[in-house]
Design an enzyme around this catalytic site. Structure first.
Site, PDB file in Angstrom:
ATOM      1  N   HIS A 169      30.700  14.855  35.115  1.00 45.24           N
ATOM      2  CA  HIS A 169      30.473  16.438  35.257  1.00 45.24           C
ATOM      3  C   HIS A 169      31.627  16.841  36.373  1.00 45.24           C
ATOM      4  O   HIS A 169      32.449  16.073  36.610  1.00 45.24           O
ATOM      5  CB  HIS A 169      29.250  16.353  36.279  1.00 45.24           C
ATOM      6  CG  HIS A 169      29.437  15.654  37.645  1.00 45.24           C
ATOM      7  ND1 HIS A 169      29.246  14.435  37.827  1.00 45.24           N
ATOM      8  CD2 HIS A 169      29.460  16.435  38.733  1.00 45.24           C
ATOM      9  CE1 HIS A 169      29.478  14.359  39.047  1.00 45.24           C
ATOM     10  NE2 HIS A 169      29.748  15.359  39.780  1.00 45.24           N
ATOM     11  N   ASP A 171      31.899  19.873  39.388  1.00 44.90           N
ATOM     12  CA  ASP A 171      31.034  20.056  40.467  1.00 44.90           C
ATOM     13  C   ASP A 171      30.326  21.446  40.060  1.00 44.90           C
ATOM     14  O   ASP A 171      30.959  22.545  39.783  1.00 44.90           O
ATOM     15  CB  ASP A 171      31.389  19.923  41.732  1.00 44.90           C
ATOM     16  CG  ASP A 171      31.799  18.588  41.995  1.00 44.90           C
ATOM     17  OD1 ASP A 171      31.152  17.623  41.760  1.00 44.90           O
ATOM     18  OD2 ASP A 171      32.718  18.608  43.011  1.00 44.90           O
ATOM     19  N   HIS A 318      34.882  14.093  36.875  1.00 44.43           N
ATOM     20  CA  HIS A 318      34.592  12.729  37.450  1.00 44.43           C
ATOM     21  C   HIS A 318      33.148  12.069  37.210  1.00 44.43           C
ATOM     22  O   HIS A 318      32.061  12.867  36.654  1.00 44.43           O
ATOM     23  CB  HIS A 318      34.659  12.920  38.783  1.00 44.43           C
ATOM     24  CG  HIS A 318      33.915  13.812  39.537  1.00 44.43           C
ATOM     25  ND1 HIS A 318      34.050  15.315  39.588  1.00 44.43           N
ATOM     26  CD2 HIS A 318      32.818  13.594  40.453  1.00 44.43           C
ATOM     27  CE1 HIS A 318      32.998  16.108  40.233  1.00 44.43           C
ATOM     28  NE2 HIS A 318      32.422  15.046  40.889  1.00 44.43           N
ATOM     29  N   ARG A 334      31.317  15.402  51.642  1.00 44.11           N
ATOM     30  CA  ARG A 334      32.093  16.169  50.648  1.00 44.11           C
ATOM     31  C   ARG A 334      31.966  17.642  51.082  1.00 44.11           C
ATOM     32  O   ARG A 334      31.046  18.039  51.694  1.00 44.11           O
ATOM     33  CB  ARG A 334      31.283  15.851  49.070  1.00 44.11           C
ATOM     34  CG  ARG A 334      32.339  16.603  48.036  1.00 44.11           C
ATOM     35  CD  ARG A 334      31.385  16.682  46.735  1.00 44.11           C
ATOM     36  NE  ARG A 334      30.831  17.612  46.620  1.00 44.11           N
ATOM     37  CZ  ARG A 334      29.909  18.118  45.542  1.00 44.11           C
ATOM     38  NH1 ARG A 334      29.715  16.983  44.823  1.00 44.11           N
ATOM     39  NH2 ARG A 334      29.368  19.205  45.518  1.00 44.11           N
TER      40      ARG A 334
END
Length: 366
Positions: A169, A171, A318, A334
């Site tokens: 995907h 983000d 990623h 994150r």
């Protein structure tokens, strides 16, 4: 004045409260996240002013102050040693944004930056995203906590029931203005396992045949957050903002490089606008397999404790590898600045073509 900057220095973010030591909490307490039952309003459109526009093409401020810097693959990934993200100058931030746009993902090991500093750093690169469902540290809604270990058999059972191919995907592409840069620090690791894969969207486009490139350039796709809604229902977490569906181009132009990149992935891309269900499924399955099987434009990164990855979601995909549940605990946090609404410029170039033209021009000038 540099874009998206703040007047508060990173070092003085927290003077009125006691900082949480997330690494210590993860090691000693385990899961510490909170899942507040509050409802956020819909996200509003904004003009993104990318600091990479002020970046130095040579990235002098980074490379001349690094102990060493090297590329991890020919097309994707750069690692820089000897620079602390907690101490970046504005010019180094600008150069980092441009470097990530060109190389996809940049890694910094042995970093001292904490989540509070990460929030302030992230604001420089865009409006920070607050996630609809995931857990975060108390008082830090902009931070997504990454925490998995052997103590949660439900999570392990779920990830072991799906193929890793399904986890590729970029983000939050279901948002109208999805993620630009992402900052991820991992500070607790299992003894083995827990790697992350990245793939270049530029090279994913360049590896398609010319007829296929021309076909997909004219298409748009629907992105949704159903996978996160399903997870919230499965875990009982409150959905703090209504999910939206967004329509984005299948091939996206990066505003800093001007390069074309494939912009579909199995995580959030659900259908192709204008195609019937069978046609859409057939094309998306092909493109998803193209990305997941593109080992010649991927890298697999082995983390070390206190490493930060900085990647540009506009030109990469990623996939986290969940192979460590029997090995130990993995924790990090994150930060996700958002960027412009994706667009396709028919005058943009492929990465390969642009680099080849620049190399030919440089050769003539020698």
């Amino acid at each position: 004045m540099a874009p998206n900057t703040t007047t508060t220095s990173i070092e003085t973010v927290s003077e009125q409260f006691q900082k949480l030591d997330l690494k210590a909490l993860a090691k000693e307490k385990g899961s510490y996240q909170v899942f507040p039952k509050i409802h956020y309003p819909p996200l509003e459109a904004f003009e993104h002013n990318d600091p990479g526009k002020l970046g130095d093409p040579k990235k002098t401020s980074l490379f001349e102050n690094a102990e060493k810097a090297f590329n991890l693959t020919p097309s994707l990934g750069t690692e820089i040693h000897g620079i602390q993200l907690s101490q970046l100058t504005d010019q180094q931030k600008n150069d980092l944004a441009l470097l990530a746009a060109e190389r996809g993902v940049v890694f910094f090991r042995d970093q001292d930056i904490d989540a509070y500093q990460g929030v302030e750093l992230g604001k420089y690169f865009g409006r920070l995203h607050i996630h609809n469902t995931t857990g975060h540290p108390e008082g830090l809604p902009e931070v997504i906590s990454i925490f998995h270990d052997e103590t949660n058999p439900q999570t392990a059972k779920y990830f072991e029931s799906i193929s890793a191919d399904e986890a590729w995907h970029s983000d939050i592409t279901y948002e109208n203005q999805p993620a630009g840069l992402t900052f991820l620090k991992l500070d607790v690791l299992p003894p083995v396992g827990g790697d992350t894969l990245w793939a270049s969207a530029y090279e994913a486009y360049d590896r398609l045949s010319v007829p296929m490139q021309k076909f997909v350039e004219g298409l748009e796709a629907v992105h949704d957050g159903q996978v996160h809604q399903n997870r919230a229902k499965r875990t009982g977490n409150f959905i703090r903002r209504d999910f939206v569906d967004s329509i984005h181009p299948v091939v996206r132009t990066h505003p800093l490089t001007g390069w074309k990149g494939l912009f579909v992935q199995p995580g959030f891309t659900k259908s192709i606008v204008g195609l019937n269900r069978n046609e859409s499924r057939l094309l998306l399955d092909f493109l998803f397999k193209h990305v997941s099987g593109g080992h010649d434009f991927q890298l697999r990164f082995k983390w070390t404790e206190d490493t930060v990855a900085v990647w540009d979601n506009r030109c990469t995909f990623h996939c986290a590898i969940f192979d460590y549940f029997a090995e130990g605990r993995r924790h990090g946090w994150r930060i996700t600045p958002t960027a412009e609404k994706p667009y396709f410029d028919p005058n943009s170039k492929s990465r390969r073509l642009d680099l080849a033209e620049k190399a030919a021009l440089a050769s003539k000038q020698e």
